[in-house]
Design an enzyme around this catalytic site. Structure first.
Site, PDB file in Angstrom:
ATOM      1  N   SER A  29      44.708  59.203  65.235  1.00  0.00           N
ATOM      2  CA  SER A  29      44.261  57.892  65.725  1.00  0.00           C
ATOM      3  C   SER A  29      43.517  57.125  64.632  1.00  0.00           C
ATOM      4  O   SER A  29      43.745  55.924  64.420  1.00  0.00           O
ATOM      5  CB  SER A  29      43.323  58.076  66.921  1.00  0.00           C
ATOM      6  OG  SER A  29      44.016  58.618  68.011  1.00  0.00           O
ATOM      7  N   SER A 174      43.848  53.444  78.831  1.00  0.00           N
ATOM      8  CA  SER A 174      44.671  53.546  77.627  1.00  0.00           C
ATOM      9  C   SER A 174      43.971  52.923  76.432  1.00  0.00           C
ATOM     10  O   SER A 174      43.720  51.713  76.400  1.00  0.00           O
ATOM     11  CB  SER A 174      46.015  52.846  77.842  1.00  0.00           C
ATOM     12  OG  SER A 174      46.674  52.697  76.591  1.00  0.00           O
ATOM     13  N   ASP A 327      45.585  64.137  75.459  1.00  0.00           N
ATOM     14  CA  ASP A 327      46.639  64.762  74.643  1.00  0.00           C
ATOM     15  C   ASP A 327      46.576  66.291  74.671  1.00  0.00           C
ATOM     16  O   ASP A 327      47.451  66.954  74.118  1.00  0.00           O
ATOM     17  CB  ASP A 327      46.531  64.284  73.188  1.00  0.00           C
ATOM     18  CG  ASP A 327      46.919  62.821  73.054  1.00  0.00           C
ATOM     19  OD1 ASP A 327      47.659  62.319  73.915  1.00  0.00           O
ATOM     20  OD2 ASP A 327      46.482  62.178  72.082  1.00  0.00           O
ATOM     21  N   LYS A 354      53.958  59.751  78.055  1.00  0.00           N
ATOM     22  CA  LYS A 354      53.645  60.074  76.651  1.00  0.00           C
ATOM     23  C   LYS A 354      54.950  60.263  75.879  1.00  0.00           C
ATOM     24  O   LYS A 354      56.002  59.814  76.320  1.00  0.00           O
ATOM     25  CB  LYS A 354      52.771  61.325  76.601  1.00  0.00           C
ATOM     26  CG  LYS A 354      51.406  61.127  77.246  1.00  0.00           C
ATOM     27  CD  LYS A 354      50.573  60.162  76.443  1.00  0.00           C
ATOM     28  CE  LYS A 354      49.245  59.883  77.097  1.00  0.00           C
ATOM     29  NZ  LYS A 354      48.490  58.855  76.387  1.00  0.00           N
TER      30      LYS A 354
HETATM   31  C1  S3P Z   1      45.880  57.035  71.236  1.00  0.00           C
HETATM   32  C2  S3P Z   1      45.695  56.807  72.580  1.00  0.00           C
HETATM   33  C3  S3P Z   1      46.249  57.680  73.633  1.00  0.00           C
HETATM   34  C4  S3P Z   1      46.753  58.998  73.067  1.00  0.00           C
HETATM   35  C5  S3P Z   1      47.529  58.821  71.801  1.00  0.00           C
HETATM   36  C6  S3P Z   1      46.653  58.182  70.735  1.00  0.00           C
HETATM   37  C7  S3P Z   1      45.250  56.112  70.275  1.00  0.00           C
HETATM   38  O1  S3P Z   1      47.341  57.019  74.237  1.00  0.00           O
HETATM   39  O2  S3P Z   1      47.555  59.677  74.033  1.00  0.00           O
HETATM   40  O3  S3P Z   1      47.997  60.072  71.323  1.00  0.00           O
HETATM   41  O4  S3P Z   1      45.178  56.455  69.072  1.00  0.00           O
HETATM   42  O5  S3P Z   1      44.826  55.038  70.692  1.00  0.00           O
HETATM   43  P1  S3P Z   1      47.156  56.033  75.504  1.00  0.00           P
HETATM   44  O6  S3P Z   1      46.523  54.789  75.043  1.00  0.00           O
HETATM   45  O7  S3P Z   1      48.557  55.811  76.013  1.00  0.00           O
HETATM   46  O8  S3P Z   1      46.317  56.806  76.478  1.00  0.00           O
END
Ligand code: S3P
Length: 450
Positions: A29, A174, A327, A354
């Protein structure tokens, strides 16, 4: 990037004690966001510890296509010479984000308030995922989008010529949606406000503030209210990317289920919006400790020490913890098989959208390995079989999903019989050194034909 190579079938085997130190890669991220914010700053951002997985490399290529000068200097060391907020050039070709939902959704946010048009695609997994959750709020800024049925990629986004600021309440928990709106708000005049009912990972907020944007966060009765003042000049930064707690989850969970194991996983970012798995494991009775707790770059960091934990008990994972471990449910469902009693995972319907439908992927794969699972639209319950009672012996479909692939490899380290996956190729999206790292701890993984 969307071209998927030949499948790489893999099998994991009951392994001796896992011991030693696991240096997992940089946070995915934060790696994506380092490249995006570096591109939108004026001047040169230096990054160390960048995750060089396929997802992040796709984002680096995308930022080049939009006009940033992005250069790899060495192992995890990158330099980004940015074009400034709103300085996006129109790409000459389609932007291929590979497997990366975070990549495509955040990039759409970044360019949606610039007067350019860009077309996005990705691999078969990404092309099946909903983009409307991002393009709906981007339309409020004045951007248009044209995709396939159901808001799927390939999709063309026409950025707003005269963007207006937006006040938006995210309809689902999200961080990608929240971040897309905030990043779009960068090039809108005035204040863009995002309200989230539940806190999701807050790297975008922390990093925007670090790059010099005026941003405030307030906890109110409505939820978390984030207010960003548009059109800042972002200042280039020197960023040391912490190691990824979501990748640390794999060696940690493997150590908990393999007899005699004792593994150290150093320098893991323990931002509270990411650390839910570790709290859950400790509640289940895992022998997991945080050593050398410290602060780095404004984030809590610790070395994780995980030892074989034969006395784990199933629990009901609190629903309000879901966002902080979203995750990690696949690998938790593996650990749950080695606990006694039921582990109930509730309020997890986001798992269905996902990289794969992760409830279905885990339920089918666990069943193929002799484990009983109950599931519904937004829950999954795993019936534990105790530390030495998991049969294994089955094959799971990885479904182009790195975390599904790695979770089943972990299952095989502790099960009575080998566990196979049809394709380990997606592992390279987030954890390209997974196989050598696990082998270095004493885990047995073979590729078909080995
Ligand atoms: C992420 C947000 C999450 C996560 C993804 C990384 C991010 O997704 O599952 O692996 O870096 O903002 P969602 O926003 O769909 O929950």
């Amino acid at each position: 990037m969307s071209g998927h190579g030949d499948p790489i079938p893999m099998t994991s085997h009951a392994s001796g004690p896992l011991t030693g130190t696991a240096q997992v890669p940089g946070d995915k991220s934060i790696s994506h966001r380092s490249l995006l914010l570096g591109a939108m700053a004026v001047g040169e951002t230096q990054i160390s510890g960048l995750l060089e997985g396929e997802d992040v490399l796709a984002t680096a290529a995308a930022m080049r296509a939009f006009g940033a000068d992005v250069e790899r200097l060495g192992d995890g060391a990158w330099r980004v010479h940015g074009f400034g907020v709103g300085g996006f050039a129109e790409p000459e070709d389609v932007i291929d984000c590979g497997n990366a939902g975070t990549g495509v959704r955040l990039i759409m946010g970044c360019m949606a308030t610039s007067p350019i048009t860009a077309t996005f695609t990705g691999d078969a997994s990404l092309r099946s995922r909903p983009m409307g959750r991002v393009t709906d709020p981007l339309a409020l800024f004045g951007a248009q989008s044209f995709g396939r049925t159901g808001g799927r990629l390939p999709m063309t986004v026409v950025g707003a010529r005269n963007p207006v600021p937006v006040r938006y309440r995210t309809p689902m928990a999200s961080a990608q949606v929240k971040s897309a709106v905030l990043l779009a708000g960068l090039n809108a005049p005035g204040e863009t406000v995002v309200i989230e009912a539940e806190a999701t990972r807050d790297h975008t907020e922390r990093m925007l503030a670090g790059f010099g944007a005026a941003l405030s966060v307030e906890d109110t009765d409505e939820g978390r209210v984030i207010t960003l003042t548009g059109q800042p000049e972002l200042k280039p930064q020197t960023i040391a990317v912490p190691r990824d707690p979501s990748s640390a989850a794999f060696p940690v969970c493997a150590a908990l289920i393999v007899p005699g194991s004792d593994v150290l996983v150093p320098n893991i970012g323990l931002n509270p919006t990411r650390a839910g798995l570790f709290a859950t494991l400790i509640e289940m009775g895992a022998d997991l400790t945080y050593e050398n707790m410290r602060e780095e770059g404004g984030e809590p960091v610790a070395d994780l020490r995980a030892r074989f934990s034969p006395d784990m008990k199933g629990i009901r994972v609190p629903e309000d913890r879901a966002a902080s471990m979203i995750d990690e449910y696949p690998v938790l469902s593996v650990v749950a098989a080695f606990a006694t009693g039921k582990t109930e995972m509730v309020g997890v319907k986001e798992l269905r959208v996902k990289e794969s439908d992760r409830i279905d992927a885990m339920a089918r794969g666990l069943e193929a390995n002799g484990i009983t699972v109950e599931e519904g639209e937004d829950y999954m319950t795993v019936h534990g079989m105790g530390p030495d009672g998991v049969p294994g012996g089955g094959t799971a479909a990885a479904r182009l999903d790195h975390r599904i692939a790695m979770s089943f490899m972990v299952l095989g380290f502790g099960a009575q019989n080998p566990v196979s996956i049809d394709d380990g190729e997606p592992i390279a999206t987030s954890f390209p050194i997974f196989e050598p790292l696990m082998a270095g701890l004493g885990a047995q993984i073979s590729r078909t034909g080995d």
